[in-house]
Design an enzyme around this catalytic site. Sequence first.
Site, short mmCIF file in Angstrom:
data_model
loop_
_atom_site.label_atom_id
_atom_site.label_comp_id
_atom_site.label_asym_id
_atom_site.label_seq_id
_atom_site.Cartn_x
_atom_site.Cartn_y
_atom_site.Cartn_z
N LYS A 1 -4.86 -12.54 4.66
CA LYS A 1 -4.24 -11.18 5.08
C LYS A 1 -5.66 -10.16 5.12
O LYS A 1 -6.11 -9.97 3.84
CB LYS A 1 -3.16 -10.66 3.79
N GLY B 1 2.57 1.17 -1.37
CA GLY B 1 2.92 1.61 -2.47
C GLY B 1 3.77 3.01 -2.59
O GLY B 1 4.19 3.37 -3.46
N ASN C 1 5.48 -5.79 -2.23
CA ASN C 1 4.86 -6.03 -3.62
C ASN C 1 5.36 -5.20 -4.81
O ASN C 1 6.25 -5.30 -5.66
CB ASN C 1 3.27 -5.99 -3.60
N THR C 2 4.87 -3.70 -4.61
CA THR C 2 5.20 -2.82 -5.74
C THR C 2 6.72 -2.57 -5.75
O THR C 2 7.15 -2.47 -6.85
CB THR C 2 4.81 -1.55 -5.12
N ALA D 1 3.87 -3.00 3.60
CA ALA D 1 3.52 -1.65 3.12
C ALA D 1 4.75 -0.67 3.36
O ALA D 1 4.96 -0.48 4.45
CB ALA D 1 2.16 -1.13 3.64
N GLY D 2 4.92 0.09 2.27
CA GLY D 2 5.72 1.15 2.36
C GLY D 2 7.30 0.92 2.17
O GLY D 2 8.04 2.03 2.20
#
Lengths: 351, 257
Positions: B96, B157, B206-207, B184-185
């Site tokens: 990635k 994040g 992830n977050t 992301a986001g």
Amino acid sequence: MRVLIKGAGVAGLTLAHELTARGAAVEVAETAQHVGGGASWFAGGMLAPWCESESAPAPVLALGREAADWWDAVLPGHVIRNGTLVVAPTRDTGELARFAARTSGCDWLDADQIAALEPDLAGRFRKALLFRDEAHLDPRRAITALHATLQASGVRFYLGAVPDFPEAGFDHVVDCTGAHAIGQAADLRGVRGEMLMLETPDVSLSRPVRLLHPRIPLYVVPRGDSRFMIGATMIESDDAGPVSARSLMELLNAAYALHPAFGEARVFETGAGVRPAYPDNLPRLAFDGDTIRLNGFYRHGFLLAPSMAKSAAIRIVGRMQADNGQQSLVHPRSLHPSGHKIIPLQSGAGR
Amino acid sequence: MLELYGHAVASRLLLGTARYPSPAILAEAVRASKTDIVTVSLRREMAGSRAGGAFFELIRTLSVKVLPNTAGCHTVAEAVLTAKMAREVFATDWIKLEVIGNHDTLQPDVFALVEAARILSGEGFKVFPYTTDDLVVAERLMEAGCRVLMPWCAPIGSAMGPVNLPALRSMRAHFPDVPLIVDAGIGRPSHAAIVMELGYDAVLLNTAVASAANPAAMAAAFTGAIEAGRIAFQAGMLEPRDMAVPSTPVIGKAVFS
């Protein structure tokens, strides 16, 4: 009974105290030339179980809430009970609400209340959280003083000892070697931490301050004499090499964000250590064949060692019979016939 | 079934492994998510002598495919070096690719990204580029050898969810045959459902999971939302109208009064 403790970090020394208090003859072998040579030396010394419970599992609060009382009783004058202040840069104040929602034991402060508690932070933050029952100590002074106290009460120390210190003649051997046991203790891993020490007469703080940041949450602990410990990174690695430039930059950024006067401070020390941790990031008392291990304190050595040491000492020595001072000695293997048993953490264990 | 560089994957959720309260909770979240692929970011310190050993060992025990990540790299050289270290550590040619252009917004540096993608593809890597929703950049990444695209839907994040739906729709329309993964986001399961309803192939998180109060439960919630969004896309959704349409026909209806 004679007990050999391997390792003179916070785990080994608190256990030595608890065993001595229960009448055991304790000897401590440490391969380094001084006590507290591992992760303990780089600790923040925050006795902050309420703050930690933001991301730590429940036993950390249950086992850690009486740590300040233990240190205060054993080393009078070392514990400072001023709470913990948690702040966030203005654009990240949402982080404060999230932190408050995940924790307990805190009060919201406005700008005036912040100024009253920490005059040097006046005007810098509009909101903060105060964790009123938290405390802090200076880990290096505490470890040194505990060493002296133990020596005075008859504990023998072998500093600079060989790693395979002779175990013959001891009733029990307890391995408290922290990160040195990585590779020997099943599932134990290292979590690298980096810190630095700043000195400036231009900032004065009365309590640890945590700066919330979505990516780089850090803390500043006042150590007296215009000195401050800034910590600490959390990196999944057992590399104990010098601090990296990026980590140094992040630590300094955080200090500068807390107060610009830190920009003029002297950096008088940088350090890196390896925290020993099990997969759940909780400490364990493990009976591993003939070896008893007290390890895995992660970032909670000074916080959780007292209560873990107490429950370990009770299991190793057996219950004191208070009326006649006699001890009934119980071998841990008779408690745990498998001979390889991990004692699960329970709230209030050992009390 | 979704295919990424010839590898069939059942789950349309890719899960990051950073910032969990503990490795034990990370393992719970991975199991609860039923994901087939986890991303792992590599730092220099981790690739040292004892190689982040225990943590990577734990990742390996999860028996999922590892997609190493060049998170935190700001230059082509850094990203290429990190990708090579990751290939050594995880024995995979998947990478990635993240090249960050702005420290504050973590916006990708798309120029450096294309350059790094070209170098790595040339060296046999299967590149998963973290990019914006810019179509021209996406074209360049395809020319550089990428066969998967991973546009953001908001900054890393930020938990804002899809901030530019027309751009995401347009990207889907321009690359009908390229696996598109929103990276992301994403903040909550409904965000993931929205991008899956647009026809995106998968979501990388992830977050939103790691920083939830209960990561394992949140992972399961995302898995449900992603599946729902995917099925809805395939089932064909109604388009909004500006007038009411009764679900029961009114003409010819019997009147009892």
